[in-house]
Scaffold this active site. Structure first.
Site, mmCIF file in Angstrom:
data_model
loop_
_atom_site.group_PDB
_atom_site.id
_atom_site.type_symbol
_atom_site.label_atom_id
_atom_site.label_comp_id
_atom_site.label_asym_id
_atom_site.label_seq_id
_atom_site.Cartn_x
_atom_site.Cartn_y
_atom_site.Cartn_z
ATOM 1 N N HIS A 1 0.804 -1.253 0.033
ATOM 2 C CA HIS A 1 0.093 -0.155 0.001
ATOM 3 C C HIS A 1 0.994 1.348 -0.052
ATOM 4 O O HIS A 1 0.562 2.368 -0.585
ATOM 5 C CB HIS A 1 -0.899 0.064 1.243
ATOM 6 C CG HIS A 1 -1.986 -1.091 1.239
ATOM 7 N ND1 HIS A 1 -2.881 -1.337 2.121
ATOM 8 C CD2 HIS A 1 -2.183 -2.007 0.208
ATOM 9 C CE1 HIS A 1 -3.579 -2.241 1.920
ATOM 10 N NE2 HIS A 1 -3.323 -2.782 0.720
ATOM 11 N N LEU B 1 -3.171 -9.529 5.825
ATOM 12 C CA LEU B 1 -2.968 -9.339 4.237
ATOM 13 C C LEU B 1 -1.786 -8.500 3.943
ATOM 14 O O LEU B 1 -1.689 -8.200 2.934
ATOM 15 C CB LEU B 1 -4.359 -8.610 3.850
ATOM 16 C CG LEU B 1 -5.535 -9.475 3.570
ATOM 17 C CD1 LEU B 1 -6.778 -8.484 3.406
ATOM 18 C CD2 LEU B 1 -5.576 -10.733 2.986
ATOM 19 N N PHE B 2 -1.138 -8.175 4.982
ATOM 20 C CA PHE B 2 0.358 -7.455 4.956
ATOM 21 C C PHE B 2 0.272 -5.943 4.277
ATOM 22 O O PHE B 2 1.306 -5.914 3.426
ATOM 23 C CB PHE B 2 1.127 -8.549 4.124
ATOM 24 C CG PHE B 2 1.098 -9.868 4.706
ATOM 25 C CD1 PHE B 2 1.086 -10.281 5.761
ATOM 26 C CD2 PHE B 2 1.006 -11.179 3.829
ATOM 27 C CE1 PHE B 2 0.941 -11.513 6.365
ATOM 28 C CE2 PHE B 2 0.672 -12.276 4.213
ATOM 29 C CZ PHE B 2 0.840 -12.689 5.462
ATOM 30 N N CYS B 3 -0.754 -5.462 4.217
ATOM 31 C CA CYS B 3 -0.731 -4.129 3.533
ATOM 32 C C CYS B 3 -0.623 -4.223 2.121
ATOM 33 O O CYS B 3 0.082 -3.362 1.398
ATOM 34 C CB CYS B 3 0.223 -3.254 4.113
ATOM 35 S SG CYS B 3 -0.252 -2.566 5.865
ATOM 36 N N ALA B 4 -0.975 -5.407 1.574
ATOM 37 C CA ALA B 4 -0.685 -5.704 0.255
ATOM 38 C C ALA B 4 -2.206 -6.216 -0.192
ATOM 39 O O ALA B 4 -2.170 -7.369 -0.804
ATOM 40 C CB ALA B 4 0.418 -6.292 -0.165
#
Length: 453
Positions: free
Chosen positions: A129, A374-377
């Site tokens: 992100h 979701l790992f900022c992705a």
């Protein structure tokens, strides 16, 4: 037989010692164990050397650039030498600028503010992100996730060929995925961008801590990275590269340090001349300790030798991937396939387990810290997991949006401060959990999976 071990019986020490390597944590099943920090992709622990350098400088801390006192002059010299060290670490060209920021996110938002009017931005949906979202005020083309490096290059070439060739354009791409760890074809993407009159910025947040990086060799226009992923968690980041767009833009922040001259106008307002150096985008009192820490980490990695560091990390990558491959219930997430080169970042799901439940059990029962979610992705992970609904198990993930499945994965990440024992314990714990199940009961609290008390 327990998979636990302590610092005393770690088989192979890490090449670069980090803080926290001897920290012990309690287990819900009783006793304590040396903590295995395997969440480097979020924030890597500070190198011992970085901590020692910062501690040695701290008594001499002073404001920079305008103070007449000895400590101010010393701090100014240290700050500017840190800029030179980072430039050397990145292989900057003579005309490039190194701007100190707060993080990769801050760096890319700074560049987004400096885009010339009418600039088109091209970014793959696979980005973190930090590099996916800052371009909202520009005309953005989001590119679908490629399944091979060659497809990534062809996708970008087609998109650039369809644009107005006369206007400015920028491509933003990651160097190494924060989800899969896979290396992207940066040099080829840069060549494609330049062939179509576009510029390119490299998000090196996951690349710089794991792999040598040379702006000139890759032929990228800018590089952004964060200190807290480079073993220097003191709130500093870097944007380095071409100066012209940065010099032409209004300062990212208006204030002291960015201004060269301020005068009153006859109409009662003020007239400002801004610096044309990196100071133009470093308003306010800079984070001298953060910049010095980044420079210290750059020196430590360089002096340790990239050939040695990369070879050892690839040994750890093989240990984890081969160990997980022995568990049929585990699926490792990948865009480019098993043979793709990658850094020490691996995400996976376990059949029959919600990922939040699995990560909580690794922490509470084995003293192993990984990440789930979701790992900022989000677009990338949703693409990779889109056809795989997860069982909620005993403890669910945070609630999905209406009409969506609950999707999340587990990520294990490591680097130059990771001893072999940590990844070996992780692999053994995964096998034991899948075979025997959790020893404890868990519940959802505040959107997180936690041990039930």
């Amino acid at each position: 037989m327990s998979v636990f071990s302590t610092a005393a019986d770690q088989s192979v020490c890490a090449p670069l010692p980090v803080l926290g390597r001897d920290v012990t944590v309690p287990l819900v099943t009783g006793g304590e164990v040396t903590y295995a920090a395997l969440d480097y992709a979020a924030s890597a622990p500070a190198l011992q050397r970085v901590w020692d350098d910062v501690a040695a400088y701290a008594p001499y801390y002073g404001s920079v650039h305008r103070g007449a006192g000895y400590l101010s002059q010393l701090s100014t010299d240290l700050f500017e030498k840190a800029r030179e060290t980072v430039a050397a670490f990145l292989g900057c060209r003579p005309a490039d600028q190194v701007v100190f920021t707060r993080s990769t996110t801050d760096s890319l938002n700074l560049l987004a503010r400096a885009l010339p009017a009418g600039c088109r931005v091209f970014v793959f949906e696979t980005e973190h992100h930090a590099s996916l979202l800052p371009w909202q005020d520009a005309q953005v083309t989001y590119l679908d996730a490629p399944r091979t490096p060659g497809q990534a290059v062809r996708t970008l070439e087609r998109a650039l060929a369809d644009r107005d060739p006369h206007g400015p354009a920028l491509v933003c791409v990651t160097g190494a995925s924060n989800v899969t760890g896979e290396l992207w074809p940066v040099r080829e993407l840069a060549a494609a961008a330049h062939a179509h009159g576009a510029r390119i910025v490299l998000d090196a947040a996951q690349l710089a801590p794991h792999h040598p990086l040379d702006i000139g060799d890759l032929d990228v226009d800018w590089v952004a990275f964060s200190g807290h992923k480079l073993y220097a968690p003191f709130g500093s980041g870097v944007l380095a590269g071409r100066a012209d767009w940065l010099q032409a833009a209004e300062p990212y922040l208006a204030g002291g340090g960015a201004s060269r001259k301020v005068t009153r106008r006859e109409d009662g307002g003020v007239a400002v001349e801004w610096h044309e150096t990196a100071a133009r985008h470093e308003a306010g009192s800079p984070n001298v300790i953060g910049a010095y820490a980044v420079a210290s980490a750059c020196k430590a990695l360089t002096e340790a030798g990239w050939d040695t560091l990369v070879a050892r990390e690839q040994h750890l990558v093989r240990t984890v991937r081969e160990g997980l491959a022995e568990v049929p219930e585990v699926r490792i997430l990948s865009l480019f396939g098993d043979d793709a080169p990658r850094v020490g970042v691996i995400s996976f799901v376990v059949e029959g387990w919600n990922s939040s439940h699995f990560a909580a059990a690794l922490s509470a029962e084995y003293g192993i810290g990984v990440r789930d979610g979701l790992f900022c992705a989000h677009p990338l992970v949703r693409t990779l997991l889109g056809s795989d609904p997860q069982s909620q198990g005993e403890c669910g993930a945070p609630e999905a949006a209406p009409g969506e499945k609950s999707l999340n994965a587990i990520r294990v990440s490591f680097g130059a401060g990771t001893p072999d024992e940590h990844v070996e314990r992780f692999v053994a714990a995964v096998k034991e959990l899948v075979r025997d199940g959790a020893k404890w009961r868990y519940r959802t609290e505040g959107g997180r999976c936690v041990p039930a008390v």
